[in-house]
Design a protein around this motif. Sequence first.
Motif, PDB file in Angstrom:
ATOM      1  N   ILE A  92       0.861  -1.186   0.000  1.00  0.00           N
ATOM      2  CA  ILE A  92       0.000   0.000   0.000  1.00  0.00           C
ATOM      3  C   ILE A  92       0.889   1.225   0.000  1.00  0.00           C
ATOM      4  O   ILE A  92       1.849   1.321   0.770  1.00  0.00           O
ATOM      5  CB  ILE A  92      -0.936   0.001   1.231  1.00  0.00           C
ATOM      6  N   ASN A  93       0.605   2.162  -0.867  1.00  0.00           N
ATOM      7  CA  ASN A  93       1.443   3.355  -1.039  1.00  0.00           C
ATOM      8  C   ASN A  93       0.645   4.608  -0.700  1.00  0.00           C
ATOM      9  O   ASN A  93      -0.368   4.904  -1.317  1.00  0.00           O
ATOM     10  CB  ASN A  93       1.915   3.392  -2.509  1.00  0.00           C
ATOM     11  N   TYR A  94       1.101   5.337   0.312  1.00  0.00           N
ATOM     12  CA  TYR A  94       0.490   6.617   0.687  1.00  0.00           C
ATOM     13  C   TYR A  94       1.333   7.725   0.087  1.00  0.00           C
ATOM     14  O   TYR A  94       2.551   7.718   0.241  1.00  0.00           O
ATOM     15  CB  TYR A  94       0.468   6.772   2.217  1.00  0.00           C
ATOM     16  N   SER A  95       0.684   8.683  -0.571  1.00  0.00           N
ATOM     17  CA  SER A  95       1.419   9.773  -1.200  1.00  0.00           C
ATOM     18  C   SER A  95       0.761  11.094  -0.828  1.00  0.00           C
ATOM     19  O   SER A  95      -0.478  11.185  -0.780  1.00  0.00           O
ATOM     20  CB  SER A  95       1.404   9.585  -2.725  1.00  0.00           C
ATOM     21  N   MET A  96       1.552  12.112  -0.533  1.00  0.00           N
ATOM     22  CA  MET A  96       0.969  13.387  -0.065  1.00  0.00           C
ATOM     23  C   MET A  96       1.983  14.515  -0.163  1.00  0.00           C
ATOM     24  O   MET A  96       3.176  14.276  -0.366  1.00  0.00           O
ATOM     25  CB  MET A  96       0.522  13.248   1.396  1.00  0.00           C
ATOM     26  N   LEU A 123       5.847  13.452  -0.107  1.00  0.00           N
ATOM     27  CA  LEU A 123       6.196  12.301   0.735  1.00  0.00           C
ATOM     28  C   LEU A 123       5.395  11.087   0.282  1.00  0.00           C
ATOM     29  O   LEU A 123       4.170  11.169   0.161  1.00  0.00           O
ATOM     30  CB  LEU A 123       5.875  12.597   2.209  1.00  0.00           C
ATOM     31  N   ASP A 124       6.095   9.996   0.029  1.00  0.00           N
ATOM     32  CA  ASP A 124       5.436   8.711  -0.215  1.00  0.00           C
ATOM     33  C   ASP A 124       5.882   7.765   0.886  1.00  0.00           C
ATOM     34  O   ASP A 124       7.054   7.780   1.258  1.00  0.00           O
ATOM     35  CB  ASP A 124       5.879   8.085  -1.550  1.00  0.00           C
ATOM     36  N   PHE A 125       4.965   6.979   1.416  1.00  0.00           N
ATOM     37  CA  PHE A 125       5.414   5.904   2.305  1.00  0.00           C
ATOM     38  C   PHE A 125       4.593   4.654   2.083  1.00  0.00           C
ATOM     39  O   PHE A 125       3.433   4.705   1.675  1.00  0.00           O
ATOM     40  CB  PHE A 125       5.437   6.342   3.776  1.00  0.00           C
ATOM     41  N   GLN A 126       5.244   3.522   2.306  1.00  0.00           N
ATOM     42  CA  GLN A 126       4.621   2.209   2.167  1.00  0.00           C
ATOM     43  C   GLN A 126       4.762   1.534   3.525  1.00  0.00           C
ATOM     44  O   GLN A 126       5.861   1.085   3.881  1.00  0.00           O
ATOM     45  CB  GLN A 126       5.325   1.386   1.074  1.00  0.00           C
ATOM     46  N   PRO A 127       3.677   1.503   4.332  1.00  0.00           N
ATOM     47  CA  PRO A 127       3.793   0.997   5.701  1.00  0.00           C
ATOM     48  C   PRO A 127       4.422  -0.392   5.769  1.00  0.00           C
ATOM     49  O   PRO A 127       4.238  -1.214   4.869  1.00  0.00           O
ATOM     50  CB  PRO A 127       2.351   0.970   6.200  1.00  0.00           C
TER      51      PRO A 127
HETATM   52  C1  LIG Z   1       3.707   5.996  -4.589  1.00  0.00           C
HETATM   53  O1  LIG Z   1       2.834   6.911  -5.243  1.00  0.00           O
HETATM   54  C2  LIG Z   1       3.492   7.996  -5.858  1.00  0.00           C
HETATM   55  C3  LIG Z   1       2.409   8.966  -6.372  1.00  0.00           C
HETATM   56  O2  LIG Z   1       1.480   8.280  -7.108  1.00  0.00           O
HETATM   57  C4  LIG Z   1       4.397   7.482  -6.951  1.00  0.00           C
HETATM   58  O3  LIG Z   1       5.083   8.580  -7.538  1.00  0.00           O
HETATM   59  C5  LIG Z   1       5.399   6.539  -6.339  1.00  0.00           C
HETATM   60  O4  LIG Z   1       6.209   5.973  -7.344  1.00  0.00           O
HETATM   61  C6  LIG Z   1       4.683   5.421  -5.592  1.00  0.00           C
HETATM   62  N1  LIG Z   1       5.677   4.614  -4.910  1.00  0.00           N
HETATM   63  C7  LIG Z   1       5.593   3.285  -4.826  1.00  0.00           C
HETATM   64  C8  LIG Z   1       6.704   2.602  -4.099  1.00  0.00           C
HETATM   65  O5  LIG Z   1       4.677   2.659  -5.321  1.00  0.00           O
END
Ligand SMILES: *[C@@H]1O[C@H](CO)[C@@H](O)[C@H](O)[C@H]1NC(C)=O
Length: 541
Positions: A92-96, A123-127
Amino acid sequence: MAVGKHLVNCLLAASSALAIVIPQDFSTFAAVSKAVNSTVCNGQPYEYVGMAGWGFVQGNATDKYGDTISWGSSIAVDRPSITVTNGADGIINYSMITYNLPDRGWNTEGTTNFEPRIYKYRLDFQPYVGGHFHPNMQWELEDTIILLDPYGNPLTGLDALTTLNFPGFPILPAANFTGDGWDYTTGGQAVTTRVALDPESIVLINGTIENGFYISDEYGPYIYKFNSQGLMLEAIQPVDAIVPYRNGAISFSADAPRLGDSNSDDISPADPDSGRVNNQGFEGMSMTPDGKSLLVLLQSAAIQDGGDNKQTRNHTRLFKYDITSTTPQLTGEWVLPLPLYNDYTKKASKNPAVAAQSEIYAVSDTQIFVLARDSNFGHGEDESLSVYRHIDVYDFSEATNIYNISKFNKIGGAVAPNGVLDDSITPATYCSFLDVNVNSQLNRFAGGLHNGGTQDWKLLNEKWEGIALIPADGYDGADGSFYVIIVSDDDFRSLLGEVNFGRIPYRDSGKYNLDNQALLFKIQLPASASPFKHFPAGVHA
Ligand SMILES: *[C@@H]1O[C@H](CO)[C@@H](O)[C@H](O)[C@H]1NC(C)=O
Ligand SMILES: *[C@@H]1O[C@H](CO)[C@@H](O)[C@H](O)[C@H]1NC(C)=O
Ligand SMILES: *[C@@H]1O[C@H](CO)[C@@H](O)[C@H](O)[C@H]1NC(C)=O
Ligand SMILES: *[C@@H]1O[C@H](CO)[C@@H](O)[C@H](O)[C@H]1NC(C)=O
Ligand SMILES: *[C@@H]1O[C@H](CO)[C@@H](O)[C@H](O)[C@H]1NC(C)=O
Ligand SMILES: *[C@@H]1O[C@H](CO)[C@@H](O)[C@H](O)[C@H]1NC(C)=O
Ligand SMILES: *[C@@H]1O[C@H](CO)[C@@H](O)[C@H](O)[C@H]1NC(C)=O
């Protein structure tokens, strides 16, 4: 000292006993593991589910203007920017977008003419789902916004030895400098006067930069409102008891001589007679969940409340301002008892010491998180082992509201002379909660993030000063599941630093390059807490 050692042993024992089982698959670890800790505060249950991530920005990274970045005095998340995506791989990818606040500039050897600013980050994080050696929080600088006074001039980090007036504003802390404010060796240069800011907390109005933001500081200590471009629109002066006075007059100096000034003091007397202690101003600020008020907390007690002593400065004050009308109204003031800790480097008579606070976050109308910590322990310090870095919960629903009692709020008005609380005041309730220093949690990341031990890049920094919450559901967190980000202030301690718009290189005299560190925790809030109810994430206005 014996007491200190004992406390440390207990903490380590507790943390290893509660070490959680690390799932090897990609199922959510919350479901299969025990919480690290929990607390019940005035009937409301909180759970520290587990540490969920880490990341950093190198201490020698530079901003849009070529200056060294130090991002951790405070952090605010732009709520509409939050997006959550479920990858095919189960990640799961959180982006902000976040806005991070630097302190008043590189100041370990004196204050400088740093122009206060904010950094815009993606900031992106993947818990955490197991095995995180590489950072699972990625930070990318998108912009740098220089803060401006009401006339559009930049501000300064220099000590506030003078003042400036603007129509409709209270008298503002200010500083004079000659030339560009960096070269004091060339004589005969013109004098410039700028508003002096020592920024400590940022709050986005109703959760988005579109509405502008507030910054709290420690010279005033004031609260400033800015528009989305960084132009100052308003300043809130606190009650007389908190404004610093020397010899009967307002005096905003923090006794922080400029870089290159060989005097140890730049003001006399060094300490104010009444008001906030030097460099112990409005460290913590948050909007109430309904967006109608600001809560702001003094770092530790005012000087007349025992604030000049690390053992008696435990009664600090929380203020509430209604910001829905054109003139902000003070509607609340409560006393918070700060936590105490045992400083193992000091003799018994110097213990316990008070853990001053560095940030707050309102989780409900009557409960707030407070980031409180010890000092002088961590990366770059003589001792690496910190014994108190917590996100604690305070409940002020049953505390005495003293906002309109003049004997407490006039110049010199004390609520706790020498640290002894006035009998008529019921303080807020303190509930110990999330211990940042639990090594069994830290050790799972980066092949061994740690508190205490070797001085290396995996050792936690001394100062943790910013809190942001992200609802795990990417919307309003109605189920109470949240991620908490905390960021550290590295004091611009770089061995490859740049100041004055990249024109002047510097090398901090400490031997260390400190990084801008960030940690991520998963928590469970009580049903009564609803920080995102009124202004949910992921919704574009
Ligand atoms: C997380 O989402 C961002 C924005 O959509 C993207 O740029 C990034 O590559 C993604 N990262 C991962 C590890 O999926
Ligand atoms: C859990 O909280 C209690 C009470 O604050 C504290 O004594 C204990 O050390 C904590 N344990 C951990 C692992 O944080
Ligand atoms: C910047 O600092 C990092 C450590 O945080 C170091 O690995 C890197 O080599 C430094 N960059 C330069 C150009 O020296
Ligand atoms: C600051 O500069 C102004 C304008 O030159 C001057 O009036 C004032 O006295 C100076 N204040 C201090 C504290 O030097
Ligand atoms: C923030 O929201 C509150 C309602 O909760 C509203 O009264 C206030 O005007 C809003 N502020 C701004 C700047 O939009
Ligand atoms: C405040 O500190 C004093 C001195 O250390 C101590 O005696 C007192 O118990 C503390 N009060 C609270 C509420 O923690
Ligand atoms: C303070 O305000 C409360 C209500 O908010 C009121 O009941 C009380 O009388 C006021 N006290 C003073 C001294 O004005």
